[in-house]
Design an enzyme around this catalytic site. Sequence first.
Site, PDB file in Angstrom:
ATOM      1  N   LEU A 231       0.822  -1.201   0.000  1.00 51.62           N
ATOM      2  CA  LEU A 231       0.000   0.000   0.000  1.00 51.62           C
ATOM      3  C   LEU A 231       0.858   1.254   0.000  1.00 51.62           C
ATOM      4  CD1 LEU A 231      -2.774  -0.938   2.597  1.00 51.62           C
ATOM      5  CD2 LEU A 231      -3.017  -0.798   0.115  1.00 51.62           C
ATOM      6  N   GLY A 232       2.020   1.177   0.628  1.00 51.63           N
ATOM      7  CA  GLY A 232       2.898   2.338   0.694  1.00 51.63           C
ATOM      8  C   GLY A 232       4.227   1.954   1.301  1.00 51.63           C
TER       9      GLY A 232
ATOM     10  N   GLY B  65       7.959   3.872   2.997  1.00 55.71           N
ATOM     11  CA  GLY B  65       8.712   5.055   3.373  1.00 55.71           C
ATOM     12  C   GLY B  65      10.106   4.682   3.829  1.00 55.71           C
TER      13      GLY B  65
ATOM     14  N   MET C  99      11.198   4.452   6.782  1.00 53.08           N
ATOM     15  CA  MET C  99      11.233   3.627   7.982  1.00 53.08           C
ATOM     16  C   MET C  99      10.630   2.240   7.785  1.00 53.08           C
ATOM     17  SD  MET C  99      12.750   5.130  10.498  1.00 53.08           S
ATOM     18  CE  MET C  99      12.173   4.214  11.929  1.00 53.08           C
TER      19      MET C  99
ATOM     20  N   VAL D  60       3.918  -0.565   4.348  1.00 52.17           N
ATOM     21  CA  VAL D  60       2.552  -0.931   4.710  1.00 52.17           C
ATOM     22  C   VAL D  60       2.024  -1.853   3.617  1.00 52.17           C
ATOM     23  CG1 VAL D  60       0.231  -0.140   5.263  1.00 52.17           C
ATOM     24  CG2 VAL D  60       2.202   1.274   5.871  1.00 52.17           C
TER      25      VAL D  60
ATOM     26  N   LYS E  46       1.548  -3.001   8.896  1.00 53.81           N
ATOM     27  CA  LYS E  46       2.667  -2.061   8.893  1.00 53.81           C
ATOM     28  C   LYS E  46       3.871  -2.686   9.582  1.00 53.81           C
ATOM     29  CE  LYS E  46       3.848   2.724   9.845  1.00 53.81           C
ATOM     30  NZ  LYS E  46       3.310   4.064  10.168  1.00 53.81           N
TER      31      LYS E  46
ATOM     32  N   ASP F 127       4.030  12.928  16.779  1.00 58.16           N
ATOM     33  CA  ASP F 127       4.325  13.191  15.370  1.00 58.16           C
ATOM     34  C   ASP F 127       3.051  13.567  14.614  1.00 58.16           C
ATOM     35  OD1 ASP F 127       6.057  13.517  13.233  1.00 58.16           O
ATOM     36  OD2 ASP F 127       5.968  11.423  12.615  1.00 58.16           O
TER      37      ASP F 127
END
Length: 456
Positions: free
Chosen positions: A24-25, A27, A29, A32, A47, A144
């Site tokens: 799904l995504g 980054g 770090m 997902v 995640k 955050d």
Amino acid sequence: MNDETIIKPREHRRIGKYHVDGILGEGAMGVVYAGHDPDIDRQVAIKTVHKHLIDASGDGDWLERFAREARAAGRVLHPNLVTIFEYLQQDQVPYLVMERIRSTTLEDRLAAPDGLDLQEVLSIMAQILDGLACIHAAGIVHRDMKPANVMVTENGTVKLTDFGIARITAMDKTGAGMIGTPSYMAPEQFSGGDVDARADIYATGIVLYELLTGKKPFEGGGIEALLVAARSENVTAPSQIVPEIPSALDDVVLKAMNADAKDRFASAADMRDALVAALPTADGTASIRLSTSARPKRDQAKVGSNTMLSRMSSQTLTQVERHLIDKIGPMGRVIARRAAASATNNEELLDIILKELTQEDERHEMHASLLRLLAANVGPAPAGISDDNLHHLIALLKPLLGPISTVLVKRHAAKSTSIEDLVQALSDTLNDPAEKAGFLKAAQSDQRPHPDGKGI
């Protein structure tokens, strides 16, 4: 950079009992995944954190602390929070299994060409504050808060994500002990000391400022400059940028953003009450449209309107910078910015960056990792895929996926080499066989003009 955490496309794998359907995504770090719970036939999001970052931490208690934070967050249930269903570990990698929702981020909403009316601002902010009030009552500080961590569903429901575990997995670690995204960090966070719920109030004030004006109150200059600016009381009121904004709303924003924590709102509920009082819905103010003309324009002498720097999200650019810094040191940030300011498409950007690497294997790894990151760029499609193609595919997907369709189409277009590749990639995002077949049939039978004279 390759990472064993990444599950390759079409690779059949499970995480615990969950089937992995795709990504799904991704980054800097972690990743997902789109997952499926076979026991109750439910779609989930899974995640995780990149394995190489866990290994590099050198902290034997890392997984234990992650599990403790994740389980605490999982006990908090609220309509404005992304629900965490389960925490599990597999091959010494932690996974959070969460509800999967059709949504866009508030960051995407801010990037849209149209503005926001005050009623939408009120709805979004009230729900953010309701979600924060819930986690604060449970003793959790988000740490955050930013638009990228606020999900907005197709029916307007807001859900906060990444709460409670930011202390361990925050995307932006600005130095020893400092966790958060600098543009949204309260002054006390810069010192790396203990923070409480009022740090989230400060960040929410920044988000509200950005929703109203289309810009952040403090821009550029590095962390030190941001800290000095955040500690000062010289903040331009939102109504000075957008005159239609009620002065009572200025008071809410500036109180939330006060440099001294004790002078901010004492709680998220207090800020919500003040916001509702400042935005009455019966006297016509809610119908005022905040035009995109209120948003600051880039200096076109410095940034061409068609360069990658003008089209990439700040999050994507930051991730590109991190990859380069990890590979070639501090000059990576300069190289990334310089490349983005001159390149007009993904391939030009990659060409400029990869010239800085001398080893062929390094260039190959960097090319693969940067392509994944650039998939998050929602700028115009590459040459060979027309705007008509994109608009039509978005229209086909919207009944199935909702507003997220626009983001998905443009993300996949950024890394597709042809319209056929794009259609296939988009079909892979659909889990229902009937929906997938219907989409493929409609897309492949379309006869809209294509730049090479062919239809889709």
